[in-house]
Design a protein around this motif. Structure first.
Motif, PDB file in Angstrom:
ATOM      1  N   GLY A 288       0.852  -1.254  -0.082  1.00  0.00           N
ATOM      2  CA  GLY A 288       0.110   0.015  -0.107  1.00  0.00           C
ATOM      3  C   GLY A 288       0.914   1.225  -0.019  1.00  0.00           C
ATOM      4  N   TYR A 289       0.550   2.396   0.819  1.00  0.00           N
ATOM      5  CA  TYR A 289       1.200   3.343   0.906  1.00  0.00           C
ATOM      6  C   TYR A 289       2.481   3.112   1.559  1.00  0.00           C
ATOM      7  CZ  TYR A 289      -2.913   6.226  -0.444  1.00  0.00           C
ATOM      8  OH  TYR A 289      -3.984   6.295  -1.054  1.00  0.00           O
ATOM      9  N   PHE A 290       3.725   3.426   0.610  1.00  0.00           N
ATOM     10  CA  PHE A 290       5.132   3.106   1.182  1.00  0.00           C
ATOM     11  C   PHE A 290       5.997   4.072   1.284  1.00  0.00           C
ATOM     12  CE2 PHE A 290       8.957   0.580  -0.702  1.00  0.00           C
ATOM     13  CZ  PHE A 290       9.420   0.047   0.934  1.00  0.00           C
ATOM     14  N   HIS A 291       6.748   4.043   2.225  1.00  0.00           N
ATOM     15  CA  HIS A 291       7.812   5.270   2.688  1.00  0.00           C
ATOM     16  C   HIS A 291       9.077   4.490   2.770  1.00  0.00           C
ATOM     17  CE1 HIS A 291       9.199   8.598   5.390  1.00  0.00           C
ATOM     18  NE2 HIS A 291       9.681   8.975   4.339  1.00  0.00           N
ATOM     19  N   PRO A 292       9.850   4.244   1.973  1.00  0.00           N
ATOM     20  CA  PRO A 292      11.240   3.684   1.905  1.00  0.00           C
ATOM     21  C   PRO A 292      12.348   5.152   2.285  1.00  0.00           C
ATOM     22  CG  PRO A 292      10.833   3.978  -0.475  1.00  0.00           C
ATOM     23  CD  PRO A 292       9.366   4.204   0.501  1.00  0.00           C
ATOM     24  N   VAL A 293      13.098   4.891   3.255  1.00  0.00           N
ATOM     25  CA  VAL A 293      14.109   5.816   3.568  1.00  0.00           C
ATOM     26  C   VAL A 293      15.342   5.097   3.533  1.00  0.00           C
ATOM     27  CG1 VAL A 293      15.118   7.304   5.581  1.00  0.00           C
ATOM     28  CG2 VAL A 293      12.575   6.790   5.192  1.00  0.00           C
ATOM     29  N   GLN A 294      16.243   5.534   2.591  1.00  0.00           N
ATOM     30  CA  GLN A 294      17.357   4.691   2.184  1.00  0.00           C
ATOM     31  C   GLN A 294      18.419   5.470   2.336  1.00  0.00           C
ATOM     32  OE1 GLN A 294      16.716   3.314  -1.739  1.00  0.00           O
ATOM     33  NE2 GLN A 294      15.165   1.811  -1.039  1.00  0.00           N
ATOM     34  N   HIS A 295      19.810   4.925   2.633  1.00  0.00           N
ATOM     35  CA  HIS A 295      21.078   5.562   3.028  1.00  0.00           C
ATOM     36  C   HIS A 295      21.940   4.880   1.971  1.00  0.00           C
ATOM     37  CE1 HIS A 295      19.781   6.655   7.330  1.00  0.00           C
ATOM     38  NE2 HIS A 295      19.368   7.738   6.449  1.00  0.00           N
ATOM     39  N   TYR A 296      22.950   5.580   1.431  1.00  0.00           N
ATOM     40  CA  TYR A 296      23.603   5.110   0.317  1.00  0.00           C
ATOM     41  C   TYR A 296      25.233   5.358   0.697  1.00  0.00           C
ATOM     42  CZ  TYR A 296      19.243   5.526  -2.256  1.00  0.00           C
ATOM     43  OH  TYR A 296      18.065   5.214  -2.327  1.00  0.00           O
ATOM     44  N   TYR A 297      26.032   4.144   0.595  1.00  0.00           N
ATOM     45  CA  TYR A 297      27.238   4.258   1.032  1.00  0.00           C
ATOM     46  C   TYR A 297      28.227   3.881  -0.260  1.00  0.00           C
ATOM     47  CZ  TYR A 297      25.567   4.499   5.803  1.00  0.00           C
ATOM     48  OH  TYR A 297      24.901   4.916   6.962  1.00  0.00           O
ATOM     49  N   LYS A 298      29.472   4.623  -0.175  1.00  0.00           N
ATOM     50  CA  LYS A 298      30.444   4.049  -1.072  1.00  0.00           C
ATOM     51  C   LYS A 298      31.069   2.857  -0.451  1.00  0.00           C
ATOM     52  CE  LYS A 298      32.355   8.633  -2.191  1.00  0.00           C
ATOM     53  NZ  LYS A 298      33.430   9.680  -2.205  1.00  0.00           N
ATOM     54  N   GLY A 299      31.823   2.086  -1.284  1.00  0.00           N
ATOM     55  CA  GLY A 299      32.187   0.640  -0.651  1.00  0.00           C
ATOM     56  C   GLY A 299      32.835  -0.067  -1.602  1.00  0.00           C
ATOM     57  N   THR A 300      33.524  -1.316  -1.189  1.00  0.00           N
ATOM     58  CA  THR A 300      34.309  -2.109  -2.015  1.00  0.00           C
ATOM     59  C   THR A 300      33.785  -3.727  -1.617  1.00  0.00           C
ATOM     60  OG1 THR A 300      36.077  -0.350  -1.553  1.00  0.00           O
ATOM     61  CG2 THR A 300      36.683  -2.862  -2.336  1.00  0.00           C
ATOM     62  N   LEU A 301      33.817  -4.217  -2.708  1.00  0.00           N
ATOM     63  CA  LEU A 301      33.585  -5.718  -2.911  1.00  0.00           C
ATOM     64  C   LEU A 301      34.817  -6.332  -2.382  1.00  0.00           C
ATOM     65  CD1 LEU A 301      30.872  -6.196  -5.783  1.00  0.00           C
ATOM     66  CD2 LEU A 301      30.626  -5.834  -3.175  1.00  0.00           C
ATOM     67  N   LEU A 302      35.103  -7.318  -1.527  1.00  0.00           N
ATOM     68  CA  LEU A 302      36.375  -7.626  -1.085  1.00  0.00           C
ATOM     69  C   LEU A 302      36.384  -9.086  -1.544  1.00  0.00           C
ATOM     70  CD1 LEU A 302      36.222  -6.616   2.640  1.00  0.00           C
ATOM     71  CD2 LEU A 302      37.404  -5.248   0.770  1.00  0.00           C
ATOM     72  N   SER A 303      35.912 -10.153  -1.322  1.00  0.00           N
ATOM     73  CA  SER A 303      36.026 -11.227  -1.684  1.00  0.00           C
ATOM     74  C   SER A 303      34.558 -11.961  -1.709  1.00  0.00           C
ATOM     75  CB  SER A 303      36.979 -12.175  -1.054  1.00  0.00           C
ATOM     76  OG  SER A 303      36.626 -12.342   0.255  1.00  0.00           O
ATOM     77  N   GLN A 304      34.364 -13.141  -2.665  1.00  0.00           N
ATOM     78  CA  GLN A 304      33.157 -13.745  -2.833  1.00  0.00           C
ATOM     79  C   GLN A 304      33.538 -15.063  -2.041  1.00  0.00           C
ATOM     80  OE1 GLN A 304      31.686 -15.066  -6.669  1.00  0.00           O
ATOM     81  NE2 GLN A 304      29.661 -15.274  -5.710  1.00  0.00           N
TER      82      GLN A 304
END
Length: 146
Positions: free
Chosen positions: A86-102
């Protein structure tokens, strides 16, 4: 920097906090490809979770990667409607980052980590505010590498 998408109506909204990683490698950005489209790595916070813990868990689930979470780039929220919530209020934080290892296979079905040139990814993520966040991160990345 914070931006609001959409307009709030007089309705009860379901608020969901989320945290997302924007890994940049030269001119490419790591995102998750699903049948619905492209999304940033990350998702909704579980009870008691920090942004960093959420990103680490989601990156393992979606891509099987351990990550290093860097600086906060920006945040955004939206007032929208969701087919199930229904009525949706996403609040999102975005960060720089690095993928290290799978370290494991992804747990999430139909999620594939892909690296896409910024010029091709620009405005092609499924979520409008994630497109804006990638643009903010890209501008910051370009300024740092001048």
């Amino acid at each position: 920097m914070h931006r609001i998408f959409g307009s709030k109506t007089d309705a009860p909204y379901y608020t969901r906090k989320g945290a997302y990683l924007i890994p940049v490698n030269n001119t490419k950005i790591g995102v998750v490809k699903t049948p619905k489209g492209f999304f940033l790595l990350g998702g909704g916070l579980e009870a008691g979770e920090t942004d960093e813990q959420c990103i680490q868990r989601e990156c393992r689930e979606e891509a099987g990667f351990e990550v290093a979470v860097g600086d906060l780039v920006c945040s955004a929220e939206a007032y929208t409607s969701h087919p199930k919530l229904g009525y949706f209020h996403p609040v999102q934080h975005y960060y720089k980052g690095t993928l290290l290892s799978q370290t494991q296979a992804p747990i999430e079905k139909y999620h594939e980590l892909v690296w896409i040139e910024y010029s091709e990814l620009r405005n092609n993520l499924f979520v409008e505010m994630q497109n804006w966040a990638v643009e903010q991160c890209w501008m910051s990345h370009q300024a740092e590498n001048r």
